[in-house]
Design an enzyme around this catalytic site. Structure first.
Site, mmCIF file in Angstrom:
data_model
loop_
_atom_site.group_PDB
_atom_site.id
_atom_site.type_symbol
_atom_site.label_atom_id
_atom_site.label_comp_id
_atom_site.label_asym_id
_atom_site.label_seq_id
_atom_site.Cartn_x
_atom_site.Cartn_y
_atom_site.Cartn_z
ATOM 1 N N ARG A 1 0.859 -1.181 0.000
ATOM 2 C CA ARG A 1 0.000 0.000 0.000
ATOM 3 C C ARG A 1 0.893 1.228 0.000
ATOM 4 N NH1 ARG A 1 -2.866 4.093 1.884
ATOM 5 N NH2 ARG A 1 -5.152 3.997 1.861
ATOM 6 N N ASP B 1 -4.580 8.230 -0.383
ATOM 7 C CA ASP B 1 -5.790 7.411 -0.344
ATOM 8 C C ASP B 1 -6.521 7.637 -1.663
ATOM 9 O OD1 ASP B 1 -7.300 5.554 0.944
ATOM 10 O OD2 ASP B 1 -8.176 6.920 2.419
ATOM 11 N N GLU C 1 -12.172 4.786 -3.629
ATOM 12 C CA GLU C 1 -12.432 3.379 -3.334
ATOM 13 C C GLU C 1 -13.135 2.668 -4.487
ATOM 14 O OE1 GLU C 1 -11.805 1.405 -0.556
ATOM 15 O OE2 GLU C 1 -10.486 3.052 0.064
ATOM 16 N N ARG D 1 -0.279 -6.225 4.954
ATOM 17 C CA ARG D 1 0.277 -5.431 3.874
ATOM 18 C C ARG D 1 1.490 -4.643 4.351
ATOM 19 N NH1 ARG D 1 -4.716 -2.000 1.658
ATOM 20 N NH2 ARG D 1 -4.692 -1.380 3.851
#
Length: 215
Positions: free
Chosen positions: A48, A53, A56, A97
């Site tokens: 990640r 961000d 989504e 992750r």
């Protein structure tokens, strides 16, 4: 860590096959990528990107956020199938992750000759308008002072109306989307200590094979 990107499921994450040591790149290539299973399970690491961000993707029948596909496709166009360098910043114990600062190396000269790691992918994603700066103050950044720099990049992208900002700045953030759809908000960091999963153990075995040059 240096390795090859084998999959890009969304705009801020990717699957990574670690290829340590020499021999993976021309003109001194004498190692080859193993044949991966379709899912890559047991052979790749879930990465990640730190500091950002992306919108989504849809899950469980829920429609994804606007520009989630475009964000993913942009990242795919940059790194899928390519060798990149990842600076490890944190491991998410609960989700397995790695949170990393990835760089797309310069096209011609290796970084150890120039000192230039290449394109900082989180910065470039923000600059192109395909990612938000991670909302929470607890988010992982290369350095705490870097957060303001990332926010400044996002403001510049908004002003230039690039990427997802082309129609304005009143967009729902990924955090707001998760709350609205009642999805679990995945923490970016965790101090949980966990034992290696079967997937990680398989990756370690593959890594050892790679080190010894086994095809």
């Amino acid at each position: 860590m240096n390795g090859t990107v084998t999959g890009v499921p969304d705009g801020d994450g990717f699957l990574f096959l670690h290829t340590p040591g020499p021999g993976w790149q021309w003109p001194l290539k004498f190692r080859w990528m193993p044949k991966l299973k379709p899912s890559g399970a047991g052979e790749v690491i879930r990465m990640r990107m730190a500091a950002i961000d992306a919108p989504e993707m849809g899950k469980g029948g829920e429609e994804g956020q606007p520009f989630s596909i475009e964000s993913r496709d942009w990242l795919r166009s940059q790194i899928l199938g390519k060798t990149i360098h990842c600076q490890l910043l944190k491991r998410e114990g609960q989700y397995g992750r790695m949170i990393v600062l990835p760089f797309l190396p310069p096209r011609f000269l290796p970084w150890w000759l120039t000192g230039n790691r290449g394109t900082n992918l989180p910065e470039e994603s923000i600059r192109r308008g395909w990612a938000f700066v991670y909302e929470s103050e607890s988010g992982v950044f290369p350095h705490p002072q870097k957060r303001e720099g990332y926010l400044a990049l996002m403001r510049e992208a908004q002003k230039a109306k690039v990427g997802m900002w082309k129609n304005g700045t009143s967009l729902e953030t990924p955090g707001q989307y998760k709350k609205r759809t009642k999805q679990a908000v995945t923490p970016e960091i965790s101090d949980d200590v966990v034992e290696a999963s079967e997937e990680e153990k398989s990756w370690i075995q593959l890594k050892l094979k790679n080190i010894f040059g086994r095809r």
